[in-house]
Design a protein around this motif. Structure first.
Motif, PDB file in Angstrom:
ATOM      1  N   LYS A   1      -2.694  -2.571  -2.239  1.00 48.75           N
ATOM      2  CA  LYS A   1      -3.812  -2.802  -3.513  1.00 48.75           C
ATOM      3  C   LYS A   1      -4.732  -3.054  -3.294  1.00 48.75           C
ATOM      4  CE  LYS A   1      -0.409  -3.041  -6.855  1.00 48.75           C
ATOM      5  NZ  LYS A   1       0.615  -3.417  -8.326  1.00 48.75           N
ATOM      6  N   GLN A   2      -6.380  -2.920  -4.288  1.00 44.78           N
ATOM      7  CA  GLN A   2      -7.444  -3.922  -3.320  1.00 44.78           C
ATOM      8  C   GLN A   2      -7.085  -5.606  -3.705  1.00 44.78           C
ATOM      9  OE1 GLN A   2     -11.415  -3.359  -4.491  1.00 44.78           O
ATOM     10  NE2 GLN A   2     -11.451  -1.772  -5.506  1.00 44.78           N
ATOM     11  N   ASN A   3      -6.540  -5.794  -4.524  1.00 38.83           N
ATOM     12  CA  ASN A   3      -6.182  -7.726  -4.733  1.00 38.83           C
ATOM     13  C   ASN A   3      -5.090  -8.064  -3.724  1.00 38.83           C
ATOM     14  OD1 ASN A   3      -3.602  -6.637  -5.713  1.00 38.83           O
ATOM     15  ND2 ASN A   3      -3.734  -7.639  -8.021  1.00 38.83           N
ATOM     16  N   THR A   4      -4.339  -7.374  -2.839  1.00 42.90           N
ATOM     17  CA  THR A   4      -3.635  -7.473  -2.129  1.00 42.90           C
ATOM     18  C   THR A   4      -4.440  -7.638  -0.451  1.00 42.90           C
ATOM     19  OG1 THR A   4      -1.336  -6.140  -2.565  1.00 42.90           O
ATOM     20  CG2 THR A   4      -1.364  -6.571  -0.420  1.00 42.90           C
ATOM     21  N   VAL A   5      -5.333  -6.720  -0.544  1.00 42.91           N
ATOM     22  CA  VAL A   5      -6.447  -6.755   0.739  1.00 42.91           C
ATOM     23  C   VAL A   5      -7.284  -8.277   0.961  1.00 42.91           C
ATOM     24  CG1 VAL A   5      -7.772  -5.595   1.830  1.00 42.91           C
ATOM     25  CG2 VAL A   5      -6.655  -4.949   1.039  1.00 42.91           C
ATOM     26  N   SER A   6      -7.604  -8.910  -0.614  1.00 48.83           N
ATOM     27  CA  SER A   6      -8.318  -9.550  -0.458  1.00 48.83           C
ATOM     28  C   SER A   6      -7.173 -11.286  -0.396  1.00 48.83           C
ATOM     29  CB  SER A   6      -8.904  -9.613  -2.532  1.00 48.83           C
ATOM     30  OG  SER A   6      -9.595  -8.986  -2.627  1.00 48.83           O
TER      31      SER A   6
END
Length: 217
Positions: free
Chosen positions: A184-189
């Protein structure tokens, strides 16, 4: 009887792309070594040439220049004059950078954030003892003997964090990284935030520089 160091005509090179920094350092050198000859340059590319042409004995140089990183020319400086003493005078975080500069051949490292007395001490030590190490640097050197990974701040990252740090350095954005790694993108962030905190950096430019400087040391 040998002449005291203070009376010798020591030849200095001040290399920094900010003239105000060089002027301030020159004032301190004049106080400590009144007979010093001081050469200035704002260019990384001129440093080795000046060491050869001017007989530089002590070089006080910044870590970063618009035309490159001085870490990579320390060995050339030593080749040009094996007896040269090199003092790194930098705004970079000492705990993150000092070991790699010492390993590359520097004889000392002093932060631009230091107070005037410490900078004066650094000049005096490099003149009289041929080296200068703050208490922080000495402690790091002792730790490095027991843990050679200290010299590379990227060793603080997990494999996943290093993988994502490299992708940022290669120009990938959050969406591309999340698609590529199927997370997920928020995991990357969140991972990006962890990377920045562990490396004590604030932006991607600093991350790219760390990857270039340290990866595969």
């Amino acid at each position: 009887m040998e002449m005291p160091v203070e009376n010798k005509e020591i030849v200095f090179l001040l290399a920094d792309d900010h003239s105000i920094v060089r002027q301030g350092m020159a004032i301190l050198i004049d106080e400590i070594v009144p007979n010093a000859t001081i050469h200035h340059t704002s260019s990384l590319l001129q440093i080795v040439e000046l060491i050869t042409s001017k007989g530089i004995e002590i070089a006080v140089i910044d870590a970063h220049f618009p035309d490159g990183n001085s870490l990579h020319i320390l060995s050339q400086m030593k080749n040009a004059n094996p007896d040269i003493k090199i003092l790194i005078f930098s705004g970079l975080e000492e705990d993150l950078h000092v070991l790699k500069f010492i390993k590359a051949g520097a004889n000392g490292y002093v932060s631009k954030l230091s107070d005037e007395d410490e900078i004066r001490q650094a000049i005096s030590d490099i003149v009289h003892k041929g080296e200068y190490f703050s208490d922080l640097s000495r402690n790091l050197l002792i730790q490095y003997v027991h843990n050679p990974n200290l010299i590379n701040p990227l060793s603080r990252l997990t494999n996943r964090e290093l993988q994502i740090a490299e992708m940022y350095a290669d120009g990938y954005g959050n969406l591309e990284i999340s698609n590529h790694l199927n997370i997920k993108q928020n995991t990357v962030s969140t991972i990006k935030k962890n990377i920045f905190e562990k490396l004590k950096i604030e932006n991607l430019v600093e991350l790219i520089d760390l990857i270039k400087t340290h990866h595969k040391i």
